[in-house]
Design an enzyme around this catalytic site. Structure first.
Site, short mmCIF file in Angstrom:
data_model
loop_
_atom_site.label_atom_id
_atom_site.label_comp_id
_atom_site.label_asym_id
_atom_site.label_seq_id
_atom_site.Cartn_x
_atom_site.Cartn_y
_atom_site.Cartn_z
N ASN A 57 -9.60 -7.86 3.22
CA ASN A 57 -9.20 -6.64 4.11
C ASN A 57 -10.38 -5.63 4.74
OD1 ASN A 57 -6.24 -7.17 4.92
ND2 ASN A 57 -6.04 -6.63 2.75
N ARG A 103 -3.88 12.45 -12.71
CA ARG A 103 -3.90 11.95 -11.56
C ARG A 103 -4.52 13.13 -10.48
NH1 ARG A 103 -0.61 11.52 -7.03
NH2 ARG A 103 1.43 12.56 -8.04
N MET A 122 -5.04 0.16 -4.96
CA MET A 122 -3.84 -0.10 -5.87
C MET A 122 -3.50 1.12 -6.67
SD MET A 122 -3.29 -3.03 -4.92
CE MET A 122 -1.86 -3.95 -6.08
N ARG A 123 -3.89 2.34 -6.17
CA ARG A 123 -3.29 3.49 -6.97
C ARG A 123 -2.51 4.38 -5.95
NH1 ARG A 123 -5.76 1.19 -10.13
NH2 ARG A 123 -3.49 0.93 -11.08
N LEU A 165 -1.59 7.43 -4.16
CA LEU A 165 -2.04 8.86 -3.69
C LEU A 165 -1.07 9.80 -3.46
CD1 LEU A 165 -5.31 8.04 -1.61
CD2 LEU A 165 -5.06 8.45 -3.95
N ASN A 208 -2.14 2.42 5.34
CA ASN A 208 -2.06 1.58 4.12
C ASN A 208 -1.62 0.18 4.61
OD1 ASN A 208 -1.87 0.69 1.42
ND2 ASN A 208 0.27 0.95 1.56
N HIS A 213 0.36 -2.94 3.33
CA HIS A 213 1.33 -3.29 2.23
C HIS A 213 1.71 -4.80 2.14
CE1 HIS A 213 3.87 -2.95 -1.38
NE2 HIS A 213 5.02 -3.23 -0.57
N ASP A 264 4.70 3.56 -0.34
CA ASP A 264 4.90 2.52 0.46
C ASP A 264 5.87 2.67 1.70
OD1 ASP A 264 3.13 0.93 -0.64
OD2 ASP A 264 4.33 0.15 -2.28
N GLU A 322 -2.38 -10.32 7.23
CA GLU A 322 -3.10 -8.91 7.01
C GLU A 322 -4.36 -8.84 7.59
OE1 GLU A 322 -2.98 -7.67 2.91
OE2 GLU A 322 -1.49 -9.08 2.30
C1 GRF Z 1 -3.66 -7.39 -0.25
O1 GRF Z 1 -2.69 -8.22 -0.20
C2 GRF Z 1 -3.22 -6.11 -0.11
O2 GRF Z 1 -2.14 -5.95 0.86
C3 GRF Z 1 -2.54 -5.77 -1.54
O3 GRF Z 1 -3.56 -6.25 -2.25
C4 GRF Z 1 -4.44 -7.23 -1.56
C5 GRF Z 1 -5.76 -6.89 -1.38
O4 GRF Z 1 -6.61 -7.82 -0.94
N1 GRF Z 1 -2.27 -4.63 -1.66
P1 GRF Z 1 -8.16 -7.56 -0.81
O5 GRF Z 1 -8.68 -6.78 -1.70
O6 GRF Z 1 -8.25 -6.99 0.78
O7 GRF Z 1 -8.89 -8.83 -0.50
#
Ligand code: GRF
Length: 217
Positions: free
Chosen positions: A14, A65, A90-91, A93, A107, A109, A145, A174
């Site tokens: 992404n 945290r 993936m954390r 916040l 974000n 998701h 989320d 995405e």
């Molecule tokens: C994506 O599917 C995002 O939505 C999810 O983890 C994946 C991350 O992919 N939370 P990348 O690191 O952007 O390739």
């Protein structure tokens, strides 16, 4: 010119999509830094290839945290971030960081929120027998989320899908909706709902149809 910081935990596809679109569309905004919560995040290499500084705040080293978020915040200040993009970060916040960047923190998701917040969304969508799945770009609030929705993609679930094939199809979408939403936010085109019950975000010059990407079956 807005200074964008992208936060990642892994592969960084992404991040790569944002960099590609920013360059193709010659954004006047710049990705000035990347923050990763793991040294092993492959996206750090992508940042280096693009000549973008990556800071690592290794979450495993923190017992608390609040301390982790404190150091993330320090990096955001060091980069003078105007806008923060959680792109596969993936954390969780929370406050006070999230409130400080309120309206400037988004974000992506991998589900059609409000369905399937949290982890393992593709497996859970299959287990639920969902006929559609997708991805959501939203502004971040202190609730996981959750927050005003900027763009969504709708992906049909095929009977042959595995969590992996479904994830791959969602990921492609995405890469389209996230850069768009980042540019709308950076351009200052987003207006939050004013009434207390929330409702739909308005985006100058962007119709609701343009905020929705739908894949055919
Ligand atoms: C994506 O599917 C995002 O939505 C999810 O983890 C994946 C991350 O992919 N939370 P990348 O690191 O952007 O390739």
């Amino acid at each position: 010119m807005r200074r964008i910081v992208v936060m990642i935990s892994g592969r960084g596809s992404n991040l790569q999509a944002i960099l590609r679109v920013a360059s193709q569309e010659q954004w006047r905004h710049t990705v000035v830094g990347v923050i990763a919560d793991r040294e092993e995040a492959q996206g750090i290499r992508l940042a280096a290839l693009a000549g973008i500084e990556a800071a690592v705040v290794p979450w495993r080293n923190y017992a608390d945290r609040a301390e982790f978020e404190h150091d993330v915040w320090r990096q955001l200040v060091r980069f003078s971030a105007d806008l923060v993009v959680l792109a596969g970060f993936m954390r969780f916040l929370g406050d006070p960081l999230v409130s400080h960047y309120s309206g400037r923190l988004l974000n992506i998701h991998p589900s059609l929120l409000p369905a399937f917040s949290g982890l393992h969304t593709h497996r859970r969508a299959l287990e639920a027998g969902a006929l559609v799945h997708g991805a959501t770009v939203h502004l971040v609030t202190p609730t996981l989320d959750h927050g005003p929705i900027l763009a969504q993609s709708v992906v049909p679930v095929r009977s042959s899908d595995t969590p992996e094939t479904l994830a791959a199809r969602v990921l492609e979408t995405e890469h389209q909706i996230l850069p768009r939403a980042v540019s709308w936010l950076a351009d200052g085109r987003i207006h939050l709902p004013t009434h207390p019950g929330g409702g739909r975000v308005e985006i100058d010059g962007v119709s609701p149809r343009e905020r929705l990407l739908t894949l055919d079956y």
